[in-house]
Enzyme design. Structure first.
Site, PDB file in Angstrom:
ATOM      1  N   SER A 144       0.932  -1.252  -0.019  1.00 22.57           N
ATOM      2  CA  SER A 144       0.066  -0.114   0.020  1.00 22.57           C
ATOM      3  C   SER A 144       0.860   1.209   0.182  1.00 22.57           C
ATOM      4  O   SER A 144       2.086   1.064   0.321  1.00 22.57           O
ATOM      5  CB  SER A 144      -0.821  -0.052   1.065  1.00 22.57           C
ATOM      6  OG  SER A 144      -1.546   1.218   1.400  1.00 22.57           O
ATOM      7  N   TYR A 157      -1.940  -0.673  10.555  1.00 22.95           N
ATOM      8  CA  TYR A 157      -1.995  -1.025   9.029  1.00 22.95           C
ATOM      9  C   TYR A 157      -0.976  -0.764   8.238  1.00 22.95           C
ATOM     10  O   TYR A 157      -0.359  -1.368   7.341  1.00 22.95           O
ATOM     11  CB  TYR A 157      -3.533  -0.423   8.488  1.00 22.95           C
ATOM     12  CG  TYR A 157      -3.885  -0.593   6.940  1.00 22.95           C
ATOM     13  CD1 TYR A 157      -4.253  -1.720   6.494  1.00 22.95           C
ATOM     14  CD2 TYR A 157      -3.155   0.124   5.879  1.00 22.95           C
ATOM     15  CE1 TYR A 157      -4.419  -2.080   5.327  1.00 22.95           C
ATOM     16  CE2 TYR A 157      -3.454  -0.162   4.710  1.00 22.95           C
ATOM     17  CZ  TYR A 157      -4.052  -1.217   4.348  1.00 22.95           C
ATOM     18  OH  TYR A 157      -4.172  -1.413   2.979  1.00 22.95           O
TER      19      TYR A 157
END
Length: 253
Positions: A144, A157
């Site tokens: 990501s 995350y």
């Protein structure tokens, strides 16, 4: 320039929806046999049905990527069903937290790290021997843009995706001379069920998410699928250890 996938087999985790489903469909559209895997059997079977309806070939294997025995069985099933494994897209992931670091819980930390980090590690642990035995192949992991820099209010995350980048680059170097390429795709905000769940309570957040990308919108799952297919194809043979950012210009600012 067309991509070369003739006679190949792809394995996609987290393929019951979103980016995983779009990528499984894209692989099948290129003529690959696809192993669809997800912890959600209903979603996974729906992806298989969509592939078959479009004239492709696919099978479903339920897998909890945090369980070593499940991942081992997934790779064995792939080899038993299709006789080979050429590409693996390790995409299964858990969604972001939305609060500051000190407000997180241990359970939340364990859940996110379990799926996003341990899951990718276990998948590669079992996929790499299969690729080695075959003489090569390609792995793509879902990282990501949150794994490339700071990500306020999603620190766990973000840390998990930084770890995916580290696993990807390390494996790429370890197996570079063995005919195995390992890369990561780094999306920004993509229009998935996960995205909608994160922002459904406050439409203003969805508008902000679109505005944070210079192109003025969030990404499409098909755009990530296209990036994954490129990283797997023979024409990307000189690309390994790379983090391919697909972010609408967000990290260029």
């Amino acid at each position: 320039m067309g991509m070369s996938f003739s006679g190949r087999v792809a394995l996609v985790t987290g393929a019951g929806a979103g980016i995983g489903r779009a990528t499984a469909l894209a692989f099948a559209a290129e003529g690959l046999q696809v192993v669809v895997s997800d912890i959600d059997a209903q979603g996974g079977e729906a992806t298989v049905q969509a592939i078959r309806t479009a004239g492709g070939e696919a099978s479903f294997v339920r897998c909890d990527v945090t369980r070593d025995s499940d991942v081992a069985a997934l790779v064995v099933s792939t080899l038993e069903t299709y006789g080979r494994l050429d590409y693996a897209f390790n995409n299964a992931g858990i969604e972001i937290e939305q609060h500051k670091l000190a407000e997180g819980s241990e359970a939340e930390f364990d859940a996110i790290m379990g799926v996003n980090v341990k899951g990718v590690w276990l998948c590669m642990k079992h996929q790499l021997p299969a690729l080695l035995a075959q003489g090569g192949g390609a792995i793509v992991n879902t990282a990501s843009v949150a794994g490339l820099g700071a990500a306020p209010k999603m620190s766990i995350y973000s840390a998990s995706k930084h770890a995916v980048v580290g696993l990807t680059k390390s494996a790429a170097i370890e197996y570079a001379k063995k005919g195995i390429r390992v890369n990561a795709v780094c999306p920004a905000v993509i229009d998935t069920d996960m995205f909608r769940r994160a922002y459904e309570a406050d439409p203003r957040k969805a508008e902000f998410a679109a505005a944070m990308h210079p192109v003025g919108r969030v990404g499409k799952v098909e755009e990530i699928a296209a990036a994954v297919l490129y990283l797997c194809c023979d024409q990307a043979g000189f690309t390994t250890g790379h983090t391919l950012t697909v972010d609408g210009g967000a990290t260029a600012i």
